[in-house]
Write a protein that holds these residues in place. Structure first.
Motif, PDB file in Angstrom:
ATOM      1  N   VAL A 104       0.863  -1.177   0.000  1.00 16.84           N
ATOM      2  CA  VAL A 104       0.000   0.000   0.000  1.00 16.84           C
ATOM      3  C   VAL A 104       0.898   1.226   0.000  1.00 16.84           C
ATOM      4  CG1 VAL A 104      -0.176  -0.077   2.519  1.00 16.84           C
ATOM      5  CG2 VAL A 104      -1.835   1.225   1.214  1.00 16.84           C
ATOM      6  N   THR A 105       0.557   2.217  -0.831  1.00 17.70           N
ATOM      7  CA  THR A 105       1.321   3.458  -0.921  1.00 17.70           C
ATOM      8  C   THR A 105       0.363   4.629  -1.064  1.00 17.70           C
ATOM      9  OG1 THR A 105       1.528   3.260  -3.330  1.00 17.70           O
ATOM     10  CG2 THR A 105       3.324   2.349  -2.008  1.00 17.70           C
ATOM     11  N   VAL A 106       0.922   5.846  -1.050  1.00 17.49           N
ATOM     12  CA  VAL A 106       0.139   7.052  -1.271  1.00 17.49           C
ATOM     13  C   VAL A 106      -0.127   7.191  -2.766  1.00 17.49           C
ATOM     14  CG1 VAL A 106       0.134   9.565  -1.096  1.00 17.49           C
ATOM     15  CG2 VAL A 106       1.090   8.186   0.761  1.00 17.49           C
ATOM     16  N   ALA A 107      -1.385   7.407  -3.142  1.00 16.95           N
ATOM     17  CA  ALA A 107      -1.737   7.565  -4.553  1.00 16.95           C
ATOM     18  C   ALA A 107      -1.332   8.950  -5.038  1.00 16.95           C
ATOM     19  CB  ALA A 107      -3.238   7.355  -4.750  1.00 16.95           C
ATOM     20  N   LYS A 108      -0.773   8.993  -6.241  1.00 16.55           N
ATOM     21  CA  LYS A 108      -0.312  10.266  -6.803  1.00 16.55           C
ATOM     22  C   LYS A 108      -0.769  10.422  -8.249  1.00 16.55           C
ATOM     23  CE  LYS A 108       3.815  10.471  -3.870  1.00 16.55           C
ATOM     24  NZ  LYS A 108       5.298  10.580  -3.839  1.00 16.55           N
ATOM     25  N   GLU A 109      -0.838  11.683  -8.685  1.00 20.15           N
ATOM     26  CA  GLU A 109      -1.123  11.983 -10.074  1.00 20.15           C
ATOM     27  C   GLU A 109       0.097  11.614 -10.920  1.00 20.15           C
ATOM     28  OE1 GLU A 109      -4.009  13.002 -10.942  1.00 20.15           O
ATOM     29  OE2 GLU A 109      -4.895  14.111  -9.255  1.00 20.15           O
ATOM     30  N   ALA A 110      -0.081  11.676 -12.254  1.00 15.66           N
ATOM     31  CA  ALA A 110       1.020  11.358 -13.156  1.00 15.66           C
ATOM     32  C   ALA A 110       2.209  12.288 -12.940  1.00 15.66           C
ATOM     33  CB  ALA A 110       0.538  11.429 -14.603  1.00 15.66           C
ATOM     34  N   ASN A 111       1.934  13.521 -12.512  1.00 15.25           N
ATOM     35  CA  ASN A 111       3.005  14.491 -12.277  1.00 15.25           C
ATOM     36  C   ASN A 111       3.632  14.369 -10.891  1.00 15.25           C
ATOM     37  OD1 ASN A 111       1.030  15.506 -10.616  1.00 15.25           O
ATOM     38  ND2 ASN A 111       0.738  17.441 -11.741  1.00 15.25           N
ATOM     39  N   GLY A 112       3.232  13.362 -10.140  1.00 15.50           N
ATOM     40  CA  GLY A 112       3.792  13.142  -8.817  1.00 15.50           C
ATOM     41  C   GLY A 112       3.072  13.846  -7.695  1.00 15.50           C
ATOM     42  N   LYS A 113       2.038  14.621  -8.010  1.00 16.44           N
ATOM     43  CA  LYS A 113       1.298  15.351  -6.991  1.00 16.44           C
ATOM     44  C   LYS A 113       0.378  14.398  -6.227  1.00 16.44           C
ATOM     45  CE  LYS A 113      -1.734  19.373  -6.391  1.00 16.44           C
ATOM     46  NZ  LYS A 113      -2.474  20.458  -7.083  1.00 16.44           N
ATOM     47  N   VAL A 114       0.361  14.549  -4.900  1.00 13.25           N
ATOM     48  CA  VAL A 114      -0.471  13.683  -4.056  1.00 13.25           C
ATOM     49  C   VAL A 114      -1.941  13.994  -4.273  1.00 13.25           C
ATOM     50  CG1 VAL A 114      -1.064  13.088  -1.669  1.00 13.25           C
ATOM     51  CG2 VAL A 114       1.327  13.423  -2.314  1.00 13.25           C
ATOM     52  N   LYS A 115      -2.763  12.942  -4.347  1.00 10.95           N
ATOM     53  CA  LYS A 115      -4.215  13.090  -4.460  1.00 10.95           C
ATOM     54  C   LYS A 115      -4.831  12.937  -3.068  1.00 10.95           C
ATOM     55  CE  LYS A 115      -4.805   9.793  -7.532  1.00 10.95           C
ATOM     56  NZ  LYS A 115      -5.485   8.918  -8.534  1.00 10.95           N
ATOM     57  N   TYR A 116      -5.838  13.765  -2.773  1.00 13.32           N
ATOM     58  CA  TYR A 116      -6.482  13.730  -1.455  1.00 13.32           C
ATOM     59  C   TYR A 116      -7.940  13.309  -1.584  1.00 13.32           C
ATOM     60  CZ  TYR A 116      -2.385  16.188   0.312  1.00 13.32           C
ATOM     61  OH  TYR A 116      -1.112  16.520   0.656  1.00 13.32           O
ATOM     62  N   ASN A 117      -8.430  12.585  -0.573  1.00 19.32           N
ATOM     63  CA  ASN A 117      -9.832  12.191  -0.596  1.00 19.32           C
ATOM     64  C   ASN A 117     -10.695  13.278   0.038  1.00 19.32           C
ATOM     65  OD1 ASN A 117      -9.609  11.923   2.200  1.00 19.32           O
ATOM     66  ND2 ASN A 117      -9.556   9.689   2.163  1.00 19.32           N
ATOM     67  N   ARG A 118     -11.993  13.028   0.157  1.00 17.91           N
ATOM     68  CA  ARG A 118     -12.928  14.049   0.621  1.00 17.91           C
ATOM     69  C   ARG A 118     -12.723  14.402   2.085  1.00 17.91           C
ATOM     70  NH1 ARG A 118     -14.512   9.235   1.147  1.00 17.91           N
ATOM     71  NH2 ARG A 118     -16.108   8.494   2.578  1.00 17.91           N
ATOM     72  N   VAL A 119     -12.063  13.498   2.841  1.00 16.71           N
ATOM     73  CA  VAL A 119     -11.775  13.785   4.240  1.00 16.71           C
ATOM     74  C   VAL A 119     -10.564  14.701   4.361  1.00 16.71           C
ATOM     75  CG1 VAL A 119     -11.174  12.726   6.460  1.00 16.71           C
ATOM     76  CG2 VAL A 119     -12.787  11.588   4.943  1.00 16.71           C
ATOM     77  N   GLY A 120      -9.691  14.668   3.342  1.00 17.03           N
ATOM     78  CA  GLY A 120      -8.462  15.439   3.378  1.00 17.03           C
ATOM     79  C   GLY A 120      -7.234  14.578   3.579  1.00 17.03           C
ATOM     80  N   ILE A 121      -7.421  13.259   3.589  1.00 19.18           N
ATOM     81  CA  ILE A 121      -6.325  12.304   3.750  1.00 19.18           C
ATOM     82  C   ILE A 121      -5.814  11.912   2.365  1.00 19.18           C
ATOM     83  CG2 ILE A 121      -5.716  10.004   4.588  1.00 19.18           C
ATOM     84  CD1 ILE A 121      -7.911  10.293   6.665  1.00 19.18           C
ATOM     85  N   PRO A 122      -4.499  11.784   2.180  1.00 22.79           N
ATOM     86  CA  PRO A 122      -3.990  11.308   0.889  1.00 22.79           C
ATOM     87  C   PRO A 122      -4.634   9.983   0.499  1.00 22.79           C
ATOM     88  CG  PRO A 122      -2.187  12.141   2.213  1.00 22.79           C
ATOM     89  CD  PRO A 122      -3.403  12.142   3.098  1.00 22.79           C
ATOM     90  N   MET A 123      -5.003   9.876  -0.766  1.00 24.59           N
ATOM     91  CA  MET A 123      -5.652   8.658  -1.244  1.00 24.59           C
ATOM     92  C   MET A 123      -4.687   7.480  -1.227  1.00 24.59           C
ATOM     93  SD  MET A 123      -8.026   9.918  -4.399  1.00 24.59           S
ATOM     94  CE  MET A 123      -9.025  11.402  -4.276  1.00 24.59           C
ATOM     95  N   THR A 124      -5.251   6.308  -1.391  1.00 29.71           N
ATOM     96  CA  THR A 124      -4.500   5.065  -1.253  1.00 29.71           C
ATOM     97  C   THR A 124      -4.316   4.378  -2.596  1.00 29.71           C
ATOM     98  OG1 THR A 124      -5.446   4.747   0.949  1.00 29.71           O
ATOM     99  CG2 THR A 124      -4.453   2.821  -0.099  1.00 29.71           C
ATOM    100  N   GLN A 125      -3.112   3.883  -2.831  1.00 28.95           N
ATOM    101  CA  GLN A 125      -2.870   2.983  -3.963  1.00 28.95           C
ATOM    102  C   GLN A 125      -2.557   1.604  -3.410  1.00 28.95           C
ATOM    103  OE1 GLN A 125      -0.916   4.026  -7.710  1.00 28.95           O
ATOM    104  NE2 GLN A 125       0.677   2.527  -7.233  1.00 28.95           N
ATOM    105  N   VAL A 126      -3.332   0.625  -3.827  1.00 26.75           N
ATOM    106  CA  VAL A 126      -3.134  -0.758  -3.404  1.00 26.75           C
ATOM    107  C   VAL A 126      -2.571  -1.551  -4.572  1.00 26.75           C
ATOM    108  CG1 VAL A 126      -4.249  -2.873  -2.606  1.00 26.75           C
ATOM    109  CG2 VAL A 126      -4.984  -0.666  -1.700  1.00 26.75           C
ATOM    110  N   GLU A 127      -1.484  -2.247  -4.322  1.00 24.74           N
ATOM    111  CA  GLU A 127      -0.926  -3.169  -5.303  1.00 24.74           C
ATOM    112  C   GLU A 127      -1.019  -4.566  -4.699  1.00 24.74           C
ATOM    113  OE1 GLU A 127       2.967  -1.931  -6.656  1.00 24.74           O
ATOM    114  OE2 GLU A 127       2.458   0.168  -6.293  1.00 24.74           O
ATOM    115  N   TYR A 128      -1.932  -5.362  -5.229  1.00 23.88           N
ATOM    116  CA  TYR A 128      -2.163  -6.688  -4.668  1.00 23.88           C
ATOM    117  C   TYR A 128      -2.383  -7.673  -5.803  1.00 23.88           C
ATOM    118  CZ  TYR A 128      -3.928 -10.466  -1.733  1.00 23.88           C
ATOM    119  OH  TYR A 128      -4.084 -11.671  -1.102  1.00 23.88           O
ATOM    120  N   THR A 129      -1.650  -8.786  -5.763  1.00 27.18           N
ATOM    121  CA  THR A 129      -1.821  -9.864  -6.741  1.00 27.18           C
ATOM    122  C   THR A 129      -1.873 -11.178  -5.975  1.00 27.18           C
ATOM    123  OG1 THR A 129      -0.587  -8.634  -8.428  1.00 27.18           O
ATOM    124  CG2 THR A 129      -0.853 -11.010  -8.767  1.00 27.18           C
ATOM    125  N   LYS A 130      -2.943 -11.934  -6.169  1.00 25.15           N
ATOM    126  CA  LYS A 130      -3.082 -13.181  -5.428  1.00 25.15           C
ATOM    127  C   LYS A 130      -2.045 -14.201  -5.896  1.00 25.15           C
ATOM    128  CE  LYS A 130      -6.623 -15.018  -8.579  1.00 25.15           C
ATOM    129  NZ  LYS A 130      -8.025 -15.435  -8.722  1.00 25.15           N
TER     130      LYS A 130
END
Length: 479
Positions: A409-435
C-alpha cells in the motif's frame, strides 16, 4: 504546543493504549488526533432511522465505491487482483469499531512458528504463552463474550462475559460437523453478554441491528473514549477531531519529536512536540503516514530505508458456499445479526502450509426473508410454503494467505507526482495486490472440504460458490 504523548487515530488501538498510559499515570498528557468527525452513537432516533432505511449514520464516512483501475474514485488499484476497500474502513471518531463485526479470535500456538512450519514468512520472537496474558487484557478491554471452557486454547483468565448460546439457525451446520467429527465452538465476539459484572454499557439485547447498536453493547472506541473523559479525572487527556496528521517530525538525530497536522475546519497547519508519538491509524493509513514522513534521516519515509513499510500487505479473503435444504421443517430464519458458531477445525497446523481457514454459521444462513414475502403481498399459506419448503443454506469462512513483498500500500499520486487527497483530506491510497498463483487451486480444495459438510447437512452444494478474493473483512496487516 508540547505534550507527553500524541496518538494518531482514535480506534481500538488508540483507545487501549490511552487507557493504559492514563491508568499508569493519571496526570499524563495525552493528545489524540483524529482526522474524522463524531458520529452520534446509542441514539434511539438514529436507530429508528436505520431500522426504516437500512442506512447507517456512519455510511457517508466509509470508503467510497472502489474505482476499478482507471475509474475515478477514492483509491487506486494497481496490482493484478482488485482489493476493494469500499465499506472496510470508517473515517470518524472511533474508527472502524463503529461498524466492525467484533470477532475476537486468538492466534494459535503454531501461528507463532510460521517460518519453521511452512517455510513462509517469519517466526515470531516469542510464542503463544508469552502473549497469552495480553490476550486476556485485550478481551477484558473489548468486553468479549466467549466460552472460557473451550479446550481449543489454554487461557489464564476467563472471558469477561459468557458465550452467546448457539441459535436454532446453527443446528444444520452443527449437525453436519458432528457427523464428520469436525470441531466447532462458540464464536468469541466483542459484545457484552449477560453477566453479573457492573458496566456503564447495557448488555447485548440481540435486536438484530448490530450495524447500529442502540445500547452501546458492541465495542466502539468512541464510547470508551467518552467514558474516559466523563468518568475519570484525567486532565491531560484531550481528543481533537478533524486533525489530519501530515507527517511525523524528527530531530535530525533519527529520533521522533512530534507531528505536523492541519485543521480541516480552518485549514491551518500546526506542529505538536511530544515525548512519544504512537501511530494507531489503522494498517493502511499508518503505513502511508510513515511513508510520507520524509526527512534528511529518512529519505524514503520514517523507518523505511529498506523499502519495507507498506509491503507484505495481507488480507483474509472471505468466501461463501451454498447448499440446498430440501425442506425447512424447523422454520429457520435469521434470529440475530452476528454469528454464534465457529469451526476452527481447519485452522490447524496440518492446514498451515496451504492456508488455514475458519468456518462460521452466518446469522442468516437460511435465505428466507419474511420482509420480502410481505412486501410481495404473499398470503399466509404462500409464506408458510416458502418458509418450510426448499431453501438455500450458507456456510461462510475466511482463509489465510501469505504476505508477499510485491503486495503493498502506498500514497496515490497523479502522473506528475502530486499527491491526491480524498474528501476527508487524507492522501488517497494505492493498493498493489496480486493473489498467489496457487490461490484458485486452494479455494477448489476448500470448496471440496466444505462440500462434504454441506452433504453431511443433507444440503448438497448448488450453483457457483463465491469467494471475495481480496475483500477486506478484517483490517489487513502489513510488514
Amino acid at each position: 504546543m508540547k505534550v507527553g504523548t500524541v496518538i494518531v487515530g482514535s480506534g481500538v488501538a488508540a483507545t487501549a493504549v490511552a487507557q493504559r498510559l492514563l491508568a499508569d499515570n493519571p496526570q499524563a498528557s495525552v493528545l489524540i488526533l483524529e482526522a474524522g468527525v463524531r458520529v452520534k452513537t446509542k441514539d434511539f432516533g438514529l436507530w429508528e432511522q436505520y431500522m426504516l432505511t437500512r442506512q447507517t449514520p456512519y455510511e457517508q464516512y466509509t470508503d467510497l465505491p472502489y474505482p476499478q483501475r482507471d475509474f475515478p474514485g477514492e483509491n487506486t488499484s494497481a496490482g493484478g487482483t482488485d482489493m476493494p476497500l469500499n465499506g472496510a474502513r470508517v473515517f470518524a471518531y472511533g474508527g472502524s469499531t463503529l461498524h466492525w463485526g467484533g470477532w475476537a479470535f486468538r492466534l494459535k500456538p503454531e501461528d507463532f512458528h510460521l517460518r519453521s512450519n511452512t517455510g513462509e514468512g517469519i517466526d515470531w520472537p516469542f510464542d503463544y504463552d508469552e502473549l497469552e496474558p495480553f490476550y486476556c487484557r485485550a478481551e477484558h478491554h473489548l468486553a468479549v463474550s466467549g466460552d472460557s471452557r473451550d479446550p481449543l486454547l489454554k487461557r489464564s483468565r476467563d472471558y469477561p462475559f459468557r458465550e452467546f448460546p448457539f441459535t436454532l439457525m446453527d443446528r444444520p451446520i452443527a449437525d453436519g460437523l458432528k457427523k464428520l467429527d469436525f470441531d466447532f465452538g462458540h464464536l468469541p465476539i466483542a459484545r457484552r453478554g449477560v453477566s453479573g459484572e457492573p458496566s456503564r454499557h447495557a448488555p447485548c439485547q440481540t435486536t438484530g441491528t448490530c450495524k447500529y447498536c442502540p445500547f452501546g453493547a458492541r465495542y466502539a472506541a468512541c464510547n470508551y473514549l467518552d467514558d474516559f473523559i466523563e468518568w475519570n479525572d484525567w486532565p491531560g487527556l484531550s481528543v481533537r477531531l478533524g486533525a489530519i496528521v501530515d507527517r511525523i517530525i524528527t530531530d535530525g538525530k533519527r529520533r521522533v519529536k512530534g507531528v505536523t497536522f492541519w485543521d480541516r475546519e480552518t485549514g491551518a497547519s500546526q506542529d505538536v512536540e511530544a515525548d512519544r508519538v504512537i501511530v494507531a491509524a489503522g494498517t493502511i493509513e499508518s503505513a502511508k503516514l510513515l511513508q510520507r514522513s520524509v526527512s534528511d534521516d529518512w529519505r524514503n519515509g520514517l523507518g523505511n530505508n529498506h523499502d519495507l513499510v507498506g509491503r507484505y500487505l495481507v488480507t483474509h479473503p472471505y468466501f461463501t458456499f451454498e447448499g440446498l435444504l430440501p425442506a425447512n421443517p424447523l422454520r429457520l430464519q435469521a434470529e440475530m445479526d452476528f454469528p454464534t458458531l465457529v469451526s476452527r477445525h481447519f485452522d490447524s497446523e496440518p492446514q498451515q502450509a496451504a492456508g488455514k481457514y475458519v468456518l462460521v454459521s452466518p446469522p442468516d444462513a437460511v435465505g428466507f426473508r419474511l420482509a420480502d414475502s410481505l412486501q410481495k403481498g404473499q398470503s399466509r399459506a404462500e409464506i408458510d410454503a416458502a418458509l418450510t419448503g426448499r431453501n438455500g443454506v450458507q456456510i461462510h469462512g475466511m482463509i489465510e494467505v501469505f504476505g508477499r513483498h510485491y503486495n503493498r500500500v502506498t500514497v496515490a499520486k497523479e502522473a506528475n507526482g502530486k499527491v491526491k487527497y480524498n474528501r476527508v483530506g487524507i492522501p488517497m491510497t494505492q493498493v498493489e495486490y496480486t493473489k498467489d498463483p496457487d490461490f484458485d487451486q486452494r479455494m477448489k480444495d476448500v470448496e471440496a472440504q466444505v462440500g462434504e459438510i454441506l452433504k453431511a447437512m443433507d444440503a448438497p452444494p448448488r450453483g457457483r460458490n463465491h469467494c471475495h478474493g481480496a475483500q477486506i473483512t478484517l483490517p489487513p496487516s502489513v510488514g
